[in-house]
Write a protein that holds these residues in place. Structure first.
Motif, PDB file in Angstrom:
ATOM      1  N   TYR A 149       0.121  10.395  -4.874  1.00  0.00           N
ATOM      2  CA  TYR A 149      -1.214  10.252  -4.287  1.00  0.00           C
ATOM      3  C   TYR A 149      -2.073  11.476  -4.596  1.00  0.00           C
ATOM      4  N   MET A 150      -1.467  12.653  -4.534  1.00  0.00           N
ATOM      5  CA  MET A 150      -2.203  13.893  -4.751  1.00  0.00           C
ATOM      6  C   MET A 150      -2.678  14.072  -6.188  1.00  0.00           C
ATOM      7  N   GLU A 151      -2.019  13.388  -7.136  1.00  0.00           N
ATOM      8  CA  GLU A 151      -2.376  13.516  -8.541  1.00  0.00           C
ATOM      9  C   GLU A 151      -3.363  12.452  -9.011  1.00  0.00           C
ATOM     10  N   LYS A 152      -3.709  11.517  -8.145  1.00  0.00           N
ATOM     11  CA  LYS A 152      -4.666  10.478  -8.530  1.00  0.00           C
ATOM     12  C   LYS A 152      -6.043  11.077  -8.752  1.00  0.00           C
ATOM     13  N   ASP A 153      -6.812  10.429  -9.649  1.00  0.00           N
ATOM     14  CA  ASP A 153      -8.186  10.870  -9.892  1.00  0.00           C
ATOM     15  C   ASP A 153      -8.959  10.866  -8.575  1.00  0.00           C
ATOM     16  N   GLY A 154      -9.658  11.948  -8.324  1.00  0.00           N
ATOM     17  CA  GLY A 154     -10.433  12.056  -7.094  1.00  0.00           C
ATOM     18  C   GLY A 154      -9.676  12.755  -5.977  1.00  0.00           C
ATOM     19  N   SER A 163       0.857  -1.199   0.000  1.00  0.00           N
ATOM     20  CA  SER A 163       0.000   0.000   0.000  1.00  0.00           C
ATOM     21  C   SER A 163       0.888   1.242   0.000  1.00  0.00           C
ATOM     22  N   PHE A 164       1.900   1.220  -0.880  1.00  0.00           N
ATOM     23  CA  PHE A 164       2.891   2.297  -0.932  1.00  0.00           C
ATOM     24  C   PHE A 164       3.030   2.811  -2.361  1.00  0.00           C
ATOM     25  N   PRO A 165       1.948   3.409  -2.907  1.00  0.00           N
ATOM     26  CA  PRO A 165       2.025   3.938  -4.263  1.00  0.00           C
ATOM     27  C   PRO A 165       2.949   5.141  -4.343  1.00  0.00           C
ATOM     28  N   PRO A 166       3.687   5.341  -5.441  1.00  0.00           N
ATOM     29  CA  PRO A 166       3.662   4.544  -6.669  1.00  0.00           C
ATOM     30  C   PRO A 166       4.756   3.465  -6.714  1.00  0.00           C
ATOM     31  N   MET A 167       5.393   3.192  -5.573  1.00  0.00           N
ATOM     32  CA  MET A 167       6.517   2.256  -5.581  1.00  0.00           C
ATOM     33  C   MET A 167       6.050   0.807  -5.676  1.00  0.00           C
ATOM     34  N   GLY A 168       5.028   0.450  -4.893  1.00  0.00           N
ATOM     35  CA  GLY A 168       4.454  -0.885  -4.944  1.00  0.00           C
ATOM     36  C   GLY A 168       3.112  -0.872  -4.238  1.00  0.00           C
ATOM     37  N   PHE A 169       2.038  -1.241  -4.939  1.00  0.00           N
ATOM     38  CA  PHE A 169       0.702  -1.172  -4.344  1.00  0.00           C
ATOM     39  C   PHE A 169      -0.274  -2.040  -5.130  1.00  0.00           C
ATOM     40  N   VAL A 170      -1.435  -2.310  -4.531  1.00  0.00           N
ATOM     41  CA  VAL A 170      -2.477  -3.108  -5.172  1.00  0.00           C
ATOM     42  C   VAL A 170      -3.394  -2.172  -5.951  1.00  0.00           C
ATOM     43  N   GLN A 220      -6.712  -5.610  -8.285  1.00  0.00           N
ATOM     44  CA  GLN A 220      -6.123  -6.446  -7.231  1.00  0.00           C
ATOM     45  C   GLN A 220      -4.788  -7.061  -7.647  1.00  0.00           C
ATOM     46  N   LYS A 221      -4.067  -6.314  -8.462  1.00  0.00           N
ATOM     47  CA  LYS A 221      -2.735  -6.726  -8.896  1.00  0.00           C
ATOM     48  C   LYS A 221      -1.703  -5.779  -8.290  1.00  0.00           C
ATOM     49  N   ILE A 222      -0.577  -6.335  -7.827  1.00  0.00           N
ATOM     50  CA  ILE A 222       0.487  -5.494  -7.270  1.00  0.00           C
ATOM     51  C   ILE A 222       1.282  -4.877  -8.414  1.00  0.00           C
ATOM     52  N   VAL A 223       1.319  -3.555  -8.435  1.00  0.00           N
ATOM     53  CA  VAL A 223       1.993  -2.814  -9.505  1.00  0.00           C
ATOM     54  C   VAL A 223       2.851  -1.717  -8.866  1.00  0.00           C
ATOM     55  N   GLY A 224       3.589  -0.983  -9.701  1.00  0.00           N
ATOM     56  CA  GLY A 224       4.340   0.152  -9.195  1.00  0.00           C
ATOM     57  C   GLY A 224       5.696   0.295  -9.860  1.00  0.00           C
ATOM     58  N   PHE A 225       6.359   1.402  -9.575  1.00  0.00           N
ATOM     59  CA  PHE A 225       7.677   1.657 -10.137  1.00  0.00           C
ATOM     60  C   PHE A 225       8.662   0.568  -9.743  1.00  0.00           C
ATOM     61  N   ASP A 226       8.767   0.290  -8.444  1.00  0.00           N
ATOM     62  CA  ASP A 226       9.713  -0.728  -7.989  1.00  0.00           C
ATOM     63  C   ASP A 226       9.387  -2.102  -8.583  1.00  0.00           C
ATOM     64  N   ILE A 227       8.106  -2.372  -8.757  1.00  0.00           N
ATOM     65  CA  ILE A 227       7.692  -3.666  -9.316  1.00  0.00           C
ATOM     66  C   ILE A 227       8.147  -3.791 -10.767  1.00  0.00           C
ATOM     67  N   ASP A 228       7.966  -2.723 -11.531  1.00  0.00           N
ATOM     68  CA  ASP A 228       8.405  -2.738 -12.934  1.00  0.00           C
ATOM     69  C   ASP A 228       9.921  -2.903 -13.045  1.00  0.00           C
ATOM     70  N   SER A 264      10.847   5.073 -15.198  1.00  0.00           N
ATOM     71  CA  SER A 264      10.646   6.272 -14.380  1.00  0.00           C
ATOM     72  C   SER A 264       9.662   7.241 -15.053  1.00  0.00           C
ATOM     73  N   LYS A 265       9.806   7.435 -16.365  1.00  0.00           N
ATOM     74  CA  LYS A 265       8.917   8.342 -17.093  1.00  0.00           C
ATOM     75  C   LYS A 265       7.476   7.832 -17.083  1.00  0.00           C
ATOM     76  N   LYS A 266       7.312   6.516 -17.081  1.00  0.00           N
ATOM     77  CA  LYS A 266       5.973   5.919 -17.030  1.00  0.00           C
ATOM     78  C   LYS A 266       5.267   6.313 -15.735  1.00  0.00           C
ATOM     79  N   TRP A 267       5.985   6.312 -14.608  1.00  0.00           N
ATOM     80  CA  TRP A 267       5.377   6.547 -13.301  1.00  0.00           C
ATOM     81  C   TRP A 267       5.455   7.991 -12.820  1.00  0.00           C
ATOM     82  N   PHE A 268       6.489   8.720 -13.247  1.00  0.00           N
ATOM     83  CA  PHE A 268       6.698  10.067 -12.714  1.00  0.00           C
ATOM     84  C   PHE A 268       6.706  11.163 -13.782  1.00  0.00           C
ATOM     85  N   GLY A 269       6.635  10.771 -15.040  1.00  0.00           N
ATOM     86  CA  GLY A 269       6.639  11.752 -16.114  1.00  0.00           C
ATOM     87  C   GLY A 269       8.010  12.229 -16.509  1.00  0.00           C
TER      88      GLY A 269
END
Length: 259
Positions: A193-198, A37-44, A48-56, A247-252
């Motif tokens: 987190y602040m840039e997520k939809d909603g 539960s640590f986006p964007p490094m690794g989170f569900v 329900q799939k674990i994704v994130g920068f560190d995962i990639d 990095s560009k995929k997750w952080f621009g």
């Protein structure tokens, strides 16, 4: 003669044990321990799939090394125990470098910079970290956010209360419902987190930082060969552009620091 044979046998056994200690339990599997539960490094994600920068990044590292990647969610408070009991091969999830972790574990080369910052509701009147005097802040238990608070005695003593929760998602929810006045957390996580939809427009980061940090991957002290393989692979990925691509995929943009 029997004594000599016994000594030789004992020496052989000790060499075998030392060799075994420097190997992973399963040479074909790479077990990555993370707080999921640590986006964007690794989170569900929503599927329900674990994704994130560190995962990639870990996926690409394992592909190049011929390992099968296994993602193992763990309690962040028990991360060192999980590593030392060999339930996982590494801790790879936005792990900040500090002296205690350097002493207890074998750390890779740092791959990203980070700051510990204070996040508040966008509608709040606070603009600087110092404005939190007399207020309640929340942080993830076992994180370097806690270390940053403890290391700044004047800041900590000025607070009304420090509340500890199991993860940053809970911390942000607590802030949103008014349970606290601010969250102390990793800036990399906060900005994402602040840039997520909603969430756009709901929060802001206060001026000032509590601590400057770097992210690294943690291994057991004896796993020097495995650490070197990962370090070398990360360097190769930096040189051929793959690390920048992720990095560009997750952080621009490329915010990695591997040279």
């Amino acid at each position: 003669m029997k004594k000599i044979l016994a000594i030789i046998l004992l020496g052989t056994m000790m060499i075998s044990m030392l060799t075994a200690c420097n190997k992973k339990k399963d040479e074909n599997t790479f077990v990555l321990g993370l707080d999921d539960s640590f986006p964007p490094m690794g989170f569900v994600d929503e599927n329900q799939k674990i994704v994130g920068f560190d995962i990639d990044v870990a996926t690409e590292v394992c592909k190049r090394l011929g390992y099968e990647l296994k993602l193992q969610p763990i309690s962040w408070e028990a991360k060192e125990q999980e590593l030392n009991t060999k339930n996982i091969d590494c801790i790879w999830n936005g792990l900040s470098v500090n002296p205690e972790r350097k002493e207890a574990m074998l750390l890779s080369n740092s791959y990203m910079k980070n700051n510990q910052v204070a996040v508040v509701l966008a509608t709040s009147e606070y603009t600087r970290i110092e404005d939190l005097a007399g207020k309640t802040v929340v942080a993830q238990n076992g994180s370097t956010a806690c270390d940053a608070i403890d290391a700044n005695a004047s800041f900590k003593n000025s607070l009304k209360e420090v509340v500890l929760v199991s993860d940053n998602v809970k911390a942000m929810l607590d802030l949103e419902i008014g349970g606290s006045d601010a969250v102390i957390m990793d800036e990399v996580v906060a900005r994402y987190y602040m840039e997520k939809d909603g969430n756009k427009g709901k929060f802001k980061v206060l001026d000032g930082v509590l601590a400057e940090e770097e992210y690294a991957i943690a291994f057991r002290k004896e796993d020097t060969e495995l650490c070197k393989k990962v370090n070398d692979t990360l360097k190769a990925m930096a040189e051929d552009g793959k690390l920048a691509e992720i990095s560009k995929k997750w952080f621009g943009k490329d915010i990695t620091t591997i040279k």
